[in-house]
Design an enzyme around this catalytic site. Structure first.
Site, PDB file in Angstrom:
ATOM      1  N   HIS A 107      13.944   4.106   6.980  1.00  0.00           N
ATOM      2  CA  HIS A 107      14.867   3.051   6.555  1.00  0.00           C
ATOM      3  C   HIS A 107      15.635   3.452   5.297  1.00  0.00           C
ATOM      4  O   HIS A 107      15.245   4.355   4.557  1.00  0.00           O
ATOM      5  CB  HIS A 107      14.125   1.741   6.295  1.00  0.00           C
ATOM      6  CG  HIS A 107      13.143   1.805   5.163  1.00  0.00           C
ATOM      7  ND1 HIS A 107      11.928   2.445   5.254  1.00  0.00           N
ATOM      8  CD2 HIS A 107      13.201   1.307   3.909  1.00  0.00           C
ATOM      9  CE1 HIS A 107      11.282   2.344   4.112  1.00  0.00           C
ATOM     10  NE2 HIS A 107      12.031   1.650   3.266  1.00  0.00           N
ATOM     11  N   ASP A 109      16.933   1.072   1.994  1.00  0.00           N
ATOM     12  CA  ASP A 109      16.390  -0.189   1.489  1.00  0.00           C
ATOM     13  C   ASP A 109      17.343  -1.381   1.649  1.00  0.00           C
ATOM     14  O   ASP A 109      18.547  -1.263   1.370  1.00  0.00           O
ATOM     15  CB  ASP A 109      16.022  -0.045   0.013  1.00  0.00           C
ATOM     16  CG  ASP A 109      14.806   0.859  -0.156  1.00  0.00           C
ATOM     17  OD1 ASP A 109      13.894   0.789   0.687  1.00  0.00           O
ATOM     18  OD2 ASP A 109      14.771   1.645  -1.120  1.00  0.00           O
ATOM     19  N   HIS A 265      14.193   7.001   4.061  1.00  0.00           N
ATOM     20  CA  HIS A 265      12.845   7.441   3.666  1.00  0.00           C
ATOM     21  C   HIS A 265      11.801   6.767   4.540  1.00  0.00           C
ATOM     22  O   HIS A 265      12.087   5.772   5.229  1.00  0.00           O
ATOM     23  CB  HIS A 265      12.588   7.186   2.177  1.00  0.00           C
ATOM     24  CG  HIS A 265      12.787   5.759   1.762  1.00  0.00           C
ATOM     25  ND1 HIS A 265      14.033   5.211   1.586  1.00  0.00           N
ATOM     26  CD2 HIS A 265      11.903   4.769   1.483  1.00  0.00           C
ATOM     27  CE1 HIS A 265      13.917   3.954   1.220  1.00  0.00           C
ATOM     28  NE2 HIS A 265      12.630   3.647   1.163  1.00  0.00           N
ATOM     29  N   ARG A 280       7.752   0.509  -8.398  1.00  0.00           N
ATOM     30  CA  ARG A 280       9.060   0.695  -7.746  1.00  0.00           C
ATOM     31  C   ARG A 280      10.122  -0.092  -8.494  1.00  0.00           C
ATOM     32  O   ARG A 280       9.926  -1.252  -8.840  1.00  0.00           O
ATOM     33  CB  ARG A 280       8.967   0.189  -6.316  1.00  0.00           C
ATOM     34  CG  ARG A 280      10.156   0.443  -5.427  1.00  0.00           C
ATOM     35  CD  ARG A 280       9.771  -0.104  -4.049  1.00  0.00           C
ATOM     36  NE  ARG A 280      10.712   0.227  -3.023  1.00  0.00           N
ATOM     37  CZ  ARG A 280      11.858  -0.419  -2.854  1.00  0.00           C
ATOM     38  NH1 ARG A 280      12.235  -1.376  -3.667  1.00  0.00           N
ATOM     39  NH2 ARG A 280      12.653  -0.076  -1.856  1.00  0.00           N
TER      40      ARG A 280
HETATM   41  C1  SIN Z   1       9.419   2.273   0.084  1.00  0.00           C
HETATM   42  O1  SIN Z   1       9.848   2.256   1.230  1.00  0.00           O
HETATM   43  O2  SIN Z   1      10.067   1.825  -0.861  1.00  0.00           O
HETATM   44  C2  SIN Z   1       8.035   2.861  -0.211  1.00  0.00           C
HETATM   45  C3  SIN Z   1       8.033   4.346  -0.164  1.00  0.00           C
HETATM   46  C4  SIN Z   1       6.663   4.923  -0.482  1.00  0.00           C
HETATM   47  O3  SIN Z   1       5.745   4.176  -0.858  1.00  0.00           O
HETATM   48  O4  SIN Z   1       6.489   6.148  -0.375  1.00  0.00           O
END
Ligand code: SIN
Length: 289
Positions: A107, A109, A265, A280
Site C-alpha cells: 500500500h 498510506d 510498502h 510512526r
Molecule cells: C506501515 O504500513 O505504516 C507499517 C510498516 C511497518 O511496520 O513496517
C-alpha cells in the site's frame, strides 16, 4: 526518463540497498538540529532513492518529530490515537500474543484522504530476533515499464480509494489492532473515500508514478468494481514485481522515511510470538495531480 539532478554530497554518504530503490544514509546525527546543507542532501537522497534509512539514531520523541517536520507539517493517522504526551507519533505495536500486523499488504498510506501524506517515518524501538522486515516498491518503475498502450489507457483514469477496503483485505487487522491496543479512534471508515489520478506526477521530481494500491483502490471512476477488477488486478501484480522492490532488515534505533507519492510498502508478518514496536510519524501531502 526524468531523473532528479545529481548532487555531490559533502555531509552524508549514501549506500543503495537494491537496484530499484532504498538507501542507507550515514553521517547525520538526528538528535542535533541539522544544518541546511545536511538537510538538503538528505532531502535530495530521499527524492532519488524513495526510501531512506538512518541507523543508530538515539532520539527522544521530540527529536524524531523535529526531523520529520523538516519535510513538512505532521498529520495524524486517522484510525489510531497518538502516543500519550506526543501528538504526531503513533505507536505501531504487535505483541507476543497478537497474530495480525499493521500494514501487512502492499500500500501507499491513506490514499482514501483527499490529500494523502507526502511520506511516513518509522523509528524502530523493539524488534523480534528475526523477521518483521519491511518491503518497498518503486512506482516510477512500475509505471515506466508498462506498454505505451496501457499508459495511454490509464492516462485519463481516476481511481477511488476507500478506507473500509483495506480493513477487509487485511481480515479486519486495522480494527482489531486498534481494539487490542485500546488506542482505536472512533472514525467511521465508510465515510472515508477519495478519488485520485491513476498516474500521478510527483510534485518535486516531475516524474510519473502509478498511484493505485491494492489496500485502498476499489474501482475506476465511471466503472463498476467488476469492470475495474481485471485491470486493477493486473496492475497490482505488475507493481509488486520483485525487481521493483527492496527489503529492509530493521535494526533498533533505525529511522526510515518513505515517499508515499511514488512508492509502496509492505510490513512482513513472519515473527509470531515476538514483539515489535515502531514509532510512526506521517507528513502532510498535497492533492495528487
Ligand atoms: C506501515 O504500513 O505504516 C507499517 C510498516 C511497518 O511496520 O513496517
Amino acid at each position: 526518463m526524468d531523473q532528479p539532478v545529481a548532487m555531490a554530497y559533502e555531509t552524508i554518504t549514501v549506500e543503495p540497498i537494491a537496484g530499484a530503490l532504498g538507501a542507507v544514509i550515514r553521517g547525520p546525527d538526528l538528535s542535533q538540529p541539522l544544518e541546511q546543507q545536511c538537510f538538503a542532501e538528505i532531502h535530495d537522497a530521499f527524492l532519488k532513492h524513495l526510501v531512506i534509512f538512518l541507523e543508530d539514531q538515539d532520539l527522544t520523541p521530540d527529536q524524531l518529530l523535529a526531523f520529520a517536520k523538516r519535510f513538512g507539517p505532521i498529520v495524524n493517522y486517522p484510525f489510531v490515537k497518538d502516543m500519550d504526551g506526543h501528538p504526531g507519533i503513533t505507536e505501531i505495536i504487535k505483541t507476543e500474543n497478537d497474530t495480525l500486523n499493521f500494514g501487512g499488504l502492499w500500500h501507499s498510506d491513506t490514499t482514501y484522504l483527499p490529500k494523502p501524506p507526502l511520506g511516513s517515518m518509522l523509528y524502530a524501538r523493539e524488534l523480534p530476533p528475526r523477521g518483521g522486515d519491511t518491503l518497498f516498491a518503486n512506482m516510477y518503475l512500475a509505471y515506466e515499464t508498462l506498454s505505451e498502450g496501457m499508459k495511454a489507457m490509464l492516462a485519463p483514469l481516476r481511481a477511488v480509494s476507500s478506507a473500509s477496503l483495506r480493513d477487509k483485505s487485511e481480515g479486519g487487522a486495522r480494527s482489531r489492532i486498534a481494539a487490542q491496543t485500546g488506542r482505536g479512534q472512533n472514525v467511521d471508515q465508510r465515510d472515508m473515500a477519495a478519488d485520485h489520478p491513476v498516474v500521478r506526477t510527483h510534485p518535486e521530481t516531475g516524474r510519473m508514478a502509478l498511484y493505485i494500491n491494492c489496500a485502498h483502490s476499489s474501482h475506476f471512476v465511471g466503472m463498476t468494481q467488476e469492470e475495474s477488477r481485471p485491470i486493477l488486478q493486473f496492475l497490482f501484480e505488475h507493481m509488486s514485481r520483485p525487481e521493483f522492490t527492496c527489503r529492509y532488515r530493521w535494526k533498533v534505533d533505525a529511522v526510515a522515511l518513505w515517499d508515499n507519492r511514488c512508492s509502496h510498502h509492505y510490513a512482513l508478518n513472519d515473527y509470531q510470538g515476538y514483539r515489535r514496536l515502531m514509532h510512526r510519524v506521517t507528513i502532510e501531502g498535497d492533492t495528487p495531480v
